[in-house]
Scaffold this motif. Structure first.
Motif, PDB file in Angstrom:
ATOM      1  N   TYR A 161       0.791  -1.232   0.000  1.00 34.20           N
ATOM      2  CA  TYR A 161       0.000   0.000   0.000  1.00 34.20           C
ATOM      3  C   TYR A 161       0.823   1.283   0.000  1.00 34.20           C
ATOM      4  CZ  TYR A 161      -3.789  -3.196   1.255  1.00 34.20           C
ATOM      5  OH  TYR A 161      -4.708  -4.218   1.266  1.00 34.20           O
ATOM      6  N   GLY A 162       2.142   1.201   0.195  1.00 30.85           N
ATOM      7  CA  GLY A 162       2.957   2.399   0.142  1.00 30.85           C
ATOM      8  C   GLY A 162       3.173   3.050   1.491  1.00 30.85           C
ATOM      9  N   SER A 163       3.364   4.357   1.467  1.00 28.09           N
ATOM     10  CA  SER A 163       3.726   5.132   2.651  1.00 28.09           C
ATOM     11  C   SER A 163       2.696   4.992   3.767  1.00 28.09           C
ATOM     12  CB  SER A 163       3.862   6.610   2.277  1.00 28.09           C
ATOM     13  OG  SER A 163       4.135   7.403   3.415  1.00 28.09           O
ATOM     14  N   ASP A 164       3.186   5.146   4.998  1.00 24.18           N
ATOM     15  CA  ASP A 164       2.398   5.208   6.227  1.00 24.18           C
ATOM     16  C   ASP A 164       1.985   3.837   6.752  1.00 24.18           C
ATOM     17  OD1 ASP A 164       2.578   7.919   5.729  1.00 24.18           O
ATOM     18  OD2 ASP A 164       0.534   8.095   4.991  1.00 24.18           O
ATOM     19  N   ALA A 165       2.173   2.769   5.985  1.00 23.73           N
ATOM     20  CA  ALA A 165       1.746   1.444   6.445  1.00 23.73           C
ATOM     21  C   ALA A 165       2.855   0.776   7.251  1.00 23.73           C
ATOM     22  CB  ALA A 165       1.346   0.573   5.259  1.00 23.73           C
ATOM     23  N   VAL A 166       3.500   1.549   8.123  1.00 24.39           N
ATOM     24  CA  VAL A 166       4.616   1.038   8.919  1.00 24.39           C
ATOM     25  C   VAL A 166       4.115   0.084   9.992  1.00 24.39           C
ATOM     26  CG1 VAL A 166       6.459   1.689  10.515  1.00 24.39           C
ATOM     27  CG2 VAL A 166       6.021   3.076   8.473  1.00 24.39           C
ATOM     28  N   ALA A 167       3.141   0.526  10.776  1.00 21.93           N
ATOM     29  CA  ALA A 167       2.618  -0.292  11.871  1.00 21.93           C
ATOM     30  C   ALA A 167       1.551  -1.264  11.403  1.00 21.93           C
ATOM     31  CB  ALA A 167       2.039   0.614  12.968  1.00 21.93           C
ATOM     32  N   GLY A 168       0.925  -0.995  10.290  1.00 20.92           N
ATOM     33  CA  GLY A 168      -0.153  -1.830   9.794  1.00 20.92           C
ATOM     34  C   GLY A 168      -1.189  -1.002   9.075  1.00 20.92           C
ATOM     35  N   VAL A 169      -2.309  -1.629   8.780  1.00 21.48           N
ATOM     36  CA  VAL A 169      -3.343  -1.008   7.957  1.00 21.48           C
ATOM     37  C   VAL A 169      -4.706  -1.275   8.580  1.00 21.48           C
ATOM     38  CG1 VAL A 169      -4.454  -0.996   5.685  1.00 21.48           C
ATOM     39  CG2 VAL A 169      -1.975  -1.290   5.857  1.00 21.48           C
ATOM     40  N   ILE A 170      -5.553  -0.268   8.591  1.00 24.33           N
ATOM     41  CA  ILE A 170      -6.957  -0.436   8.944  1.00 24.33           C
ATOM     42  C   ILE A 170      -7.774  -0.172   7.687  1.00 24.33           C
ATOM     43  CG2 ILE A 170      -8.877   0.479  10.301  1.00 24.33           C
ATOM     44  CD1 ILE A 170      -6.887   1.084  12.522  1.00 24.33           C
ATOM     45  N   ASN A 171      -8.451  -1.203   7.225  1.00 21.70           N
ATOM     46  CA  ASN A 171      -9.236  -1.113   5.991  1.00 21.70           C
ATOM     47  C   ASN A 171     -10.713  -1.184   6.363  1.00 21.70           C
ATOM     48  OD1 ASN A 171     -10.022  -1.045   3.325  1.00 21.70           O
ATOM     49  ND2 ASN A 171      -9.497  -3.169   2.904  1.00 21.70           N
ATOM     50  N   ILE A 172     -11.434  -0.109   6.108  1.00 22.84           N
ATOM     51  CA  ILE A 172     -12.849  -0.015   6.468  1.00 22.84           C
ATOM     52  C   ILE A 172     -13.681  -0.309   5.232  1.00 22.84           C
ATOM     53  CG2 ILE A 172     -14.653   1.515   7.342  1.00 22.84           C
ATOM     54  CD1 ILE A 172     -12.206   3.038   8.719  1.00 22.84           C
TER      55      ILE A 172
END
Length: 870
Positions: A161-172
């Motif tokens: 997913y690219g930038s900012d997904a360091v800690a993980g992802v929340i997909n709503i």
């Protein structure tokens, strides 16, 4: 459009067209029976099963309903995986820079290191950054009634997913399959006052052979909660409230009528004269460091006037639709909008020596006291301008999101392309209690305004010195994306699957206060100014290799090119192995990055008011003038266009074991190593450069060995240090059928094995509880169902700068609800969060008496809800 943008767009178009040709070339020529595949969060490859190499936790709409929460942040703060950096609207105040906004931080790595997606696509950040520099997606823009499920990917995902997904992802994931209509209403109240809530939503839609339409409308309203509404926070004098000798008096040193000192900073006394003298219980001594009293402070208890949870009103609408153009080709659209309003309050504005009075002023308080040491002297003052009222800010925000696209299938390949436009705009107005420093100083100099006899000032002069403030922010994101997924060829143990695609994205933010802020004419509030824009082009690929019938290996990589700092490539390798029918192992390794936010790059001169200890003055004067205690200082921040991205490496190892048909668990070990963290540590600057006049500006003084009181600290953002953390996630599920009903038991745990950052923070340190868990039980029988959940937050240390051996105690809360289904098409619910009305554990670090970033001050919230389908 500049040449670089044209080049990136043409490159992306080439990728898309080549991808289409490639998918056509490798597609099987003969027709085959289509096997339904779905895309799971963490991968672009569509699969036939839900389990994959990456650890994903899913919360359904039913799970959310049973939790009793009324917004997403209330749900996320209960998740054991949420950590330091998760913030709600709790503690919004007249000094906050992101009033009305909320976001979540996975594993305590920061809200700006947790990527928030809606239906797998990015969302624009809030135009108002949290704490001046933290860019975040405001999850208050997403109404609960619109949610089908929430997927939480618990490992780094920049390769996907690219930038900012360091800690993980929340997909709503939003609801898109409604048939018929449903209306529901919810009403709730707190046990201790304030915080009443009402929400009403309407969901309707229809499905046909070639189209689907889903509409969602929601209205939400919440009454404010003041710190005065809670026993443990209604005074800032925690020493008096608790009787604890270690507790402090956090009342402000800017009181009414205030304290007076020489304009050159060489002494201060309490105001003990005039019409409005300082009440005796608000006078506290000032020592010279040798135990000698040299003056007094007139303190002020600001806590009762401040907002704990702001009033909020939101109206949102959502539309999701699909239309089948022809076989295997569909058009789709997602349209969302919301208007939200929020109101925050604070005590009257404090001044910290911003104002002066000449020795010959007509209102000089010592004009008739020729023997007094302040007679005829130029004076400055600490005082609170309660005479123009308490502070009030109103924030009005609008959010709009539009996605239009096409998707289809060719043989056993799936593809999708879409254009996105997202815009968030906010206007923040200070409507009461804000003084204009220039006009107030003019009024003092002319004698029209007497700061030492406030009751003598008429309404006309009060109207002149008071001002209204305006801050306008806007954030936009435009993107064009394409992706395709399918089988390349069949191997011995299954199909070799491939996904690839690209995205072009343009982002911009603007956060601009009015000219008064820019001229430095407003005190008593923090102000930000930031402007920036960037474009980004990325291409990615994933491959799923069936090594064995029981072993799948995934390879992924993503290349990103940013217009403002360069490019980066991030790989990821993961596997999923099922050596036995009931046992599976999974693991992943990858790198991730977080691009510097546009706020951090483009921040203009920005005022902040952090609580700091003047360590250099403390050492030199033995604590004179309370220099060894936490006090509020003015810090001036600016952006840094030379920032580089944060980079990280992480891995995850997990076990899934279905012990019996009704009992299963999963356990995962995770490890993150993040370098070049972007931050601004003003206490560090004070400690290291406190005597450098170019960095820490001080008021001149004639007192020997006294460097003088700090006027302001000049600070900026840097790639300042590293962070390492590791821990364990455990999820246990057990189902039990009995004669008295069906029971479902659950236990979810996050245990931090190690947390260490450049500040010296560690696991179990301040705001870093080592363990969080939630255990729940659901029961269903005939026309009734019920649920109960215990939420546990471990104890942790007090703030390190306080040097206290006492910990902040653990906190356990109970949520419970009962549902009745006995009436046709109607569901009735009665429930409560924090049913036993537990108070947050006491903390010594700040005036409110508890850690607002970890514990909730809402108390028991009881509610009733009714849902009717027709």
């Amino acid at each position: 459009m500049n040449s670089a943008t044209k080049f990136k767009l043409s490159t992306l178009a080439s990728v898309i067209s080549s991808s289409l040709l490639f998918s056509t070339f490798i597609a099987k020529a003969d027709e085959e029976k289509q096997v339904e595949r779905i895309e799971i969060t963490g991968s672009h490859i569509k699969r036939t099963d839900l389990e994959g190499p990456s650890p994903v936790a899913t919360l359904t709409a039913e799970d959310i309903q049973k939790s009793g929460v009324t917004d997403l942040i209330s749900l996320f703060t209960k998740l054991p995986i949420s950590g330091q950096g998760t913030f709600s609207t709790q503690a919004n105040s007249s000094d906050d820079t992101a009033n009305g906004g909320s976001s979540v931080s996975l594993r305590g790595l920061g809200a700006d290191s947790t990527l928030i997606l809606i239906n797998g696509r990015r969302v624009s950040v809030s135009p108002f950054a949290k704490g001046i520099d933290t860019s975040f997606v405001d999850i208050n823009n997403i109404p609960l009634s619109a949610i089908k499920r929430v997927d939480i990917l618990k490992d780094g995902a920049s390769a996907t997913y690219g930038s900012d997904a360091v800690a993980g992802v929340i997909n709503i994931i939003l609801r898109d399959d409604v048939e018929g209509a449903e209306v529901s209403a919810k009403f709730g109240t707190t046990a201790d006052g304030g915080g009443d809530e009402q929400s009403v939503n309407l969901v309707f839609g229809n499905q046909t052979d070639n189209s689907s339409h889903t509409f969602i409308l929601e209205y939400f309203n919440r009454e404010e909660v003041l710190y005065a509404d809670r026993d443990y926070s209604r005074t800032a004098n925690q020493a008096l409230r608790t009787g604890d000798p270690l507790a402090e008096d956090f009342r402000s040193t800017s009181g009414i009528t205030g304290s007076i000192m020489y304009a050159d900073g060489s002494g201060r006394i309490a105001d003990t004269f005039g019409v409005d003298t300082c009440p005796e219980d608000q006078i506290t001594p000032i020592n010279d460091g040798n135990g000698n009293q040299i003056g007094s402070n007139c303190r002020y208890d600001y806590a009762p006037h401040m907002t704990m949870i702001p009033a909020a009103e939101r109206f949102s609408w959502n539309y999701l639709g699909k239309y089948e153009i022809q076989d295997n080709l569909r058009a789709f659209a997602e349209l969302n909008g919301q208007n939200s309003k929020s109101t925050v309050r604070g005590a009257g504005s404090p001044s910290f020596n911003e104002l002066t009075m000449a020795g010959d002023n007509i209102n000089h308080p010592f004009a008739n006291m020729p023997d007094h040491k302040f007679h005829g002297q130029d004076l400055t003052m600490r005082r609170r301008t309660v005479d123009i009222g308490n502070r009030e800010k109103r924030v009005d925000s609008n959010y709009h999101r539009a996605i239009i696209g096409i998707q289809g299938e060719f043989k056993d390949w799936n593809w999708e392309a879409a254009y996105s436009y997202i815009k968030s705009s906010s206007t923040e107005r200070g409507v009461d209690g804000f003084p204009n420093k220039r006009r107030m100083q003019e009024a003092i100099d002319s004698g029209a305004y007497d700061p030492f006899e406030p009751s003598t000032n008429g309404q006309q002069v009060l109207d002149y010195v008071e001002t209204t403030t305006t801050r306008i922010g806007k954030s936009t994101m435009k993107s064009l994306d394409f992706k395709a997924s399918g089988s390349i060829f069949e191997m011995e143990h299954g199909d070799l699957m491939l996904a690839f695609g690209g995205e072009y994205r343009e982002e911009s933010i603007s956060d601009n206060p009015d000219d008064q802020f820019l001229r430095g004419e407003v005190f008593g509030t923090e102000a930000t100014q930031a402007n920036g824009s960037r474009d980004n082009m990325s291409v990615f690929g994933e491959m799923s290799i069936p090594v064995l019938d029981s072993l799948e290996v995934q390879l992924a990589a993503r290349y990103e090119d940013y217009s403002d700092f360069g490019d980066t490539t991030n790989p990821k390798v993961s596997f999923f192995w099922s050596p036995m029918d009931d046992v599976s192992l999974r693991g992943s390794w990858g790198t991730a990055f977080r691009a510097p936010s546009l706020h951090q790059l483009g921040l203009g001169r920005t005022d902040e008011s952090p609580n700091l200890i003047d360590t250099k003055r403390c050492e030199l004067t033995n604590g004179a003038d309370n220099s060894c205690s936490l006090q509020e200082y003015t810090a001036i921040f600016e952006g840094n266009p030379d920032l580089q991205p944060e980079e990280s490496e992480s891995y995850n190892l997990g076990l899934i074991y279905n012990i019996t048909e009704n009992l299963n668990f999963s356990i995962d070990y995770y490890d993150y190593d993040i370098t070049d963290i972007i931050d601004a540590d003003t206490q560090f600057v004070m400690d290291m450069h406190g005597l450098d006049p170019n960095i820490v500006e001080r008021r001149p003084t004639t007192i020997p060995n006294d460097p003088g009181e700090v006027i302001q600290i000049n600070d900026s953002y840097q790639n300042i240090g590293d962070l390492q953390t590791s821990g364990i996630d455990l999820d246990v599920r057990y189902n039990l059928d009995t004669k008295v009903g069906q029971f479902k038991f659950g236990y979810v745990l996050n245990y931090v094995l190690n947390f260490e950052d450049y500040k010296g923070t560690k696991e179990g340190g301040f705001e870093q509880p080592q363990m969080r868990w939630t255990t729940s039980v659901d029961w269903v029988k005939d026309d009734f169902s019920a649920t109960a959940a215990l939420n546990y937050i471990d104890s942790f240390e007090q703030k390190a700068s306080l040097n206290l051996n006492k910990d902040v105690d653990a906190m356990t809360t109970l949520d419970a609800s009962v549902n009745y289904f006995g009436l046709e098409d109607l569901v009735l619910t009665v429930g409560a969060t924090n049913l036993t009305n537990e108070e947050p554990p006491f903390a010594y670090h700040d005036f409110m008496g508890f850690v607002v970033n970890v514990h909730s001050g809402q108390g028991r919230f009881a509610y009733v809800q009714a849902s009717y389908k027709f």
